[in-house]
Design a protein around this motif. Structure first.
Motif, PDB file in Angstrom:
ATOM      1  N   GLU A  30       0.831  -1.209   0.000  1.00  0.00           N
ATOM      2  CA  GLU A  30       0.000   0.000   0.000  1.00  0.00           C
ATOM      3  C   GLU A  30       0.865   1.259   0.000  1.00  0.00           C
ATOM      4  O   GLU A  30       2.026   1.228   0.405  1.00  0.00           O
ATOM      5  N   PHE A  32       0.248   4.427   2.033  1.00  0.00           N
ATOM      6  CA  PHE A  32      -0.666   4.787   3.100  1.00  0.00           C
ATOM      7  C   PHE A  32      -0.296   6.173   3.628  1.00  0.00           C
ATOM      8  O   PHE A  32       0.841   6.397   4.036  1.00  0.00           O
ATOM      9  N   ARG A 209      -4.533   5.004   0.266  1.00  0.00           N
ATOM     10  CA  ARG A 209      -5.425   5.005   1.421  1.00  0.00           C
ATOM     11  C   ARG A 209      -4.938   6.060   2.409  1.00  0.00           C
ATOM     12  O   ARG A 209      -3.745   6.330   2.494  1.00  0.00           O
ATOM     13  N   GLY A 222      -9.545   5.253   5.205  1.00  0.00           N
ATOM     14  CA  GLY A 222     -10.072   4.510   4.069  1.00  0.00           C
ATOM     15  C   GLY A 222      -9.580   5.064   2.747  1.00  0.00           C
ATOM     16  O   GLY A 222      -8.521   5.677   2.672  1.00  0.00           O
ATOM     17  N   GLU A 223     -10.384   4.865   1.689  1.00  0.00           N
ATOM     18  CA  GLU A 223     -10.031   5.338   0.354  1.00  0.00           C
ATOM     19  C   GLU A 223      -9.920   6.862   0.358  1.00  0.00           C
ATOM     20  O   GLU A 223     -10.600   7.548   1.143  1.00  0.00           O
TER      21      GLU A 223
END
Lengths: 259, 347
Positions: A30, A32, A209, A222-223
């Protein structure tokens, strides 16, 4: 299995709570982003996740194992950290500072092998530092120094890159340069990137994210589209903003409006 | 890159070693009885196992070289090496170019320990030979711990605070030391001697006693050269690169205190060596501890040898405490570093 499991983490400095009931997960690969106003606990959170700070409560698992149980050297093979302060004004050369990134991989008391030197050279070339390699880092500009930090992180060959406000002191050119190199590294090696960002527009463009912190609590996670809601952002930052869609990337961007 | 460093290492070590040997012969020549160069060299060589020269010198001359001057020369070399390598270690670990065992009050702590043992444990046969060095080491460690604790503010130490804490501890322990001297009576002279520092009146035995400390201390510090480089990036950056900062810091500081304690227990307080020498060497060879540590150790030995030669020869048939000489050079140097640091915002 998750890469990071942050479980019920809380932290306080003295009697002042800085983080409360923080719980989220990060998966391998990810990008992030952690965002939030000044004093919302971003840096503290990132320090607990890099193993530098032991939280007052809760626990953080890395690959299912408490991050506190890793030996420092083992942890350094998995996580590299780019700090906000960057590199202090040393008279070590660019090459020497970048080579320090090999530390966790060196056997005690042994010198850099030919392979290590190769890795250093590749990173210097990739980040456009080859011509500066014999310059002392205290002769470099802030932007160049941040590139040296990034090169040092690269030769560390981590699986996770943590960046604490990597663009704060940089002009827009160097901001983009750092972010583009991080993205390219992410895409070519599949590393996981976790970054604290002040700039919501960069966060929206470079993260898949987001975690929004407010006053030590998780406001949302979240998104990008779900977290960057104009009403939420406006109220947390106590600022008038206008949200537009990025004409090229189709992600939310914010404009500031003077009164 | 590693190749360049190794070459640099060899060249500098070689050059300084040659300088050291030359200084050794020259300083043996100098004194109330002047000895010619070739004669001095011959006497020295004759004591080496491989040489067997026909004596063209008197027994008195041999005694002057071998029993009087040479032990003192070696003592100066060993003490200089100890203080200077401690300076490198302290400055590296604490990331503070002003950190020196004398300025941080470690030397005075060691002197206090030594004075205590001279006054109260003179005849204790329990530790025998080791009593004074051991007390000296404990005193050094105690004052260092005190300085560190005092300078620690919200988990971080800034550079000026550390120096101020050193001043505080130095005054406090200095007062205790003066108190000890005041009540000591008989041994007063011996204790005053710790405070001023002198290399006079020592034998080969003292040199022999110090060498293991120097060897062990230097050996340990040599193993930490890469870590000393790494810590210059900052404590958290070094931690992120896999170094166990807290543990390493404690050990390096303990070993530095051991070196200082051993040195002070024999020759008393000699200040500023650990400040001047590493700084000059840093200007010459750069910040890399793989070169800086061995070079500063050698240069410290040479520096103290010449400081002592000056101390015993500048006024005929009189002896100036060597601490006075090093302070004459060191204090203005300290002032210069401080000023430079304030102007630039960092030292």
């Amino acid at each position: 299995m998750n890469l990071f499991d942050v479980i019920h983490v809380q932290h306080q400095f003295g009697t002042i709570p800085v983080l409360q009931d923080i719980e989220f997960q990060i998966k391998v690969g990810e990008t992030f982003g952690i965002i939030g106003p000044n004093g919302s606990g971003k840096s503290t959170l990132i320090r607990t996740m890099s193993g530098l700070l032991k939280p007052s409560g809760g626990k953080i698992l890395l690959n299912g194992k408490s991050i506190r149980s890793y030996r420092k050297r083992e942890l350094a093979k998995i996580i590299a950290v780019l700090e906000q302060e960057g590199i202090p004004p040393l008279s070590f050369t660019v090459e020497e500072v970048v080579a320090m990134g090999r530390y966790p991989w060196l056997k005690p008391l042994s010198d850099l092998s030919l392979k290590d030197e190769q890795i250093v050279q590749t990173a210097l070339e990739k980040l456009g530092l080859w011509n500066l390699r014999t310059k002392p880092v205290n002769n470099l500009s802030g932007g160049q120094r941040q590139m040296v930090s990034l090169a040092r992180a690269m030769v560390q060959q981590p699986r996770v890159l943590i960046l604490d406000e990597p663009t704060t002191f940089l002009d827009i050119g160097h901001q983009m340069l750092v972010m583009e190199h991080v993205r390219e590294w992410h895409q070519s090696e599949g590393i996981t990137v976790i970054m604290v960002l002040h700039d919501l527009n960069l966060a929206s463009q470079y993260c898949n994210r987001l975690l929004l912190l407010d006053n030590g609590h998780i406001k949302s996670c979240g998104e990008v589209h779900d977290v960057l809601q104009p009403a939420t952002i406006s109220s947390i930052y106590k600022t008038e903003i206008i949200m537009i869609n990025h004409p090229v990337h189709q992600v939310p961007q914010f404009l500031l409006t003077s009164k | 890159m590693e190749e360049i460093i190794r070459t640099k290492q060899i060249i500098w070590t070689g050059a300084l070693f040659a300088l050291l040997l030359m200084s050794l012969v020259l300083s043996v020549m100098i004194g109330s009885v002047h000895l010619p160069f070739t004669l001095t060299l011959k006497i020295l060589l004759n004591h080496l196992p491989l040489f067997d020269l026909t004596p063209t010198w008197t027994l008195a001359q041999d005694a002057i070289v071998w029993n009087l001057r040479l032990p003192r020369v070696f003592l100066a070399l060993v003490i200089g090496a100890m203080l200077s390598s401690t300076g490198v270690a302290f400055q590296g670990m604490l990331r503070n170019p002003l950190a020196d065992p004398y300025i941080l009050g470690v030397s005075v702590g060691a002197a206090f320990g030594a004075a205590t043992s001279i006054l109260f444990f003179r005849n204790s046969s329990l530790l025998g030979y080791l009593t004074t060095p051991l007390f000296s080491f404990s005193g050094a460690l105690l004052s260092l711990w005190f300085v560190m604790a005092l300078a620690k503010h919200h988990g971080q130490r800034d550079r000026e605070t550390l120096i101020l804490a050193g001043v505080v501890v130095q005054s406090l322990i200095g007062a205790f030391l003066s108190f000890l001297i005041a009540i000591s009576g008989q041994q007063m002279q011996e204790i005053v001697f710790w405070m001023m520092g002198s290399l006079a009146n020592h034998s080969w035995q003292d040199v022999g006693m110090l060498i293991p400390y120097l060897a062990l201390g230097f050996f340990y510090l040599s193993l930490q050269k890469r870590d000393l480089n790494l810590i210059s990036l900052g404590e958290s950056a070094a931690t992120h690169l896999g170094m166990n900062v807290e543990k390493k810091k404690i050990w390096v500081l303990v070993v530095g205190s051991l070196l200082t304690g051993a040195a002070v227990s024999v020759v008393g307080i000699i200040g500023f060596v650990g400040l001047i020498v590493p700084h000059l060497m840093r200007l010459l060879v750069g910040p890399d501890h793989r070169i800086l540590l061995p070079i500063s150790t050698l240069a410290g030995a040479i520096f103290l040898l010449w400081a002592d030669t000056l101390a015993r020869s500048i006024i005929p048939s009189r002896e100036i405490p060597i601490g006075v000489i090093t302070a004459f050079i060191g204090a203005p140097f300290f002032a210069y570093l401080l000023k430079k640091g304030l102007r630039r915002g960092h030292v």
